[in-house]
Design an enzyme around this catalytic site. Structure first.
Site, PDB file in Angstrom:
ATOM      1  N   GLY A  14       0.596   4.270   7.554  1.00  0.00           N
ATOM      2  CA  GLY A  14       1.590   3.220   7.369  1.00  0.00           C
ATOM      3  C   GLY A  14       1.983   2.462   8.610  1.00  0.00           C
ATOM      4  CE1 TYR A 150     -13.532   2.388   2.964  1.00  0.00           C
ATOM      5  CE2 TYR A 150     -14.456   0.707   1.528  1.00  0.00           C
ATOM      6  CZ  TYR A 150     -13.365   1.293   2.135  1.00  0.00           C
ATOM      7  OH  TYR A 150     -12.109   0.790   1.913  1.00  0.00           O
TER       8      TYR A 150
END
Length: 248
Positions: A14, A150
């Site tokens: 974050g 990914y």
């Protein structure tokens, strides 16, 4: 009153980009936000931009032992968790020919194991009616050259979200996967070789129906939606915030 007044939210990864924008948006909606990162200085800077509605926790989701620090912080604050956004993760380009064991292990440890063990560790803290939001990717729905590991890791996250939605329904916990398209963040720009940042953004823009790169705040608005009662009849879903990249 905000849509999340009195709620507690966790945002992993974050300190920048989508994670930081989401932490801010959740706090603006009334939640107390626990945000995590791996670097204390960037954690402190992120918390400073939000103010007293944020608590920073140093934790690397790729190391399950470090998740205890999040549990300790939430427990000390009290009130459990009403929102979990597993935003931490990432990946690098590698063609099939160039993919190594180390590349695969690192990608899946961050994106799959990191997501799985974060949610598992937070389970005792999740309140009835909590919303778990998993970070997906449009790469999981497309054949993106050199992004195989990914994309596969994000497809696994999508699958986990469906399973957990079924497993946690009896507790009133909803689990949805948020799927951003190309968003202008340090992580995205960092995929480009030195000097090739603008070229990468132009290439990505060419695949977006709206003709532009998205902004972190646009994804954050969707995070708040999934976190709130406005999405109360959604679970096991994928919410695309991709400017039409996959949908058209």
């Amino acid at each position: 009153m905000g849509s999340l007044d009195g709620k507690n939210a966790l945002v992993t990864g974050g300190t920048a980009g989508i994670g930081l924008a989401s932490a801010r948006a959740l706090a603006d909606a009334g939640a107390h936000v626990f945000l995590t990162g791996r670097n204390q200085s960037t954690i402190d800077a992120a918390v400073a931009t939000i103010g007293p509605a944020a608590t920073g926790v140093r934790s690397d989701v790729s190391d399950p032992a470090q998740l205890d620090a999040i549990v300790d912080a939430v427990t000390a604050h009290g009130g459990g968790l009403d929102v979990v956004f597993t935003n931490a993760g990432g990946g690098e380009f590698a063609t099939l020919a160039d993919t190594t064991v180390e590349h695969v292990n690192d990608t899946f440890t961050r994106n799959v194991a990191g997501t799985l063990f974060t949610v598992q560790k937070m389970l005792p803290l999740l309140n009835s009616g909590a919303s778990v939001i998993l970070a997906g990717s449009t790469a999981a729905s497309r054949g993106v050259p050199s992004f195989g590991a990914y994309a596969a890791s994000k497809a696994a996250v999508r699958s986990l979200g469906r399973t957990w939605a079924a497993e946690l329904a009896e507790r009133g916990i909803r689990v949805n996967t948020l799927v951003p398209g190309p968003i202008e963040t340090p992580g995205l720009v960092g995929l480009a070789p030195a000097g090739g940042e603008q070229e990468l953004l132009e290439q990505l823009t060419a695949d977006v129906t709206l003709g532009r790169i998205g902004q972190p705040e646009e994804v954050a608005a969707a995070v708040v939606f999934l976190a709130s009662a406005a999405s109360s009849f959604m679970t096991g879903s994928e919410l695309f915030v991709d400017g039409g990249e996959v949908q058209t």
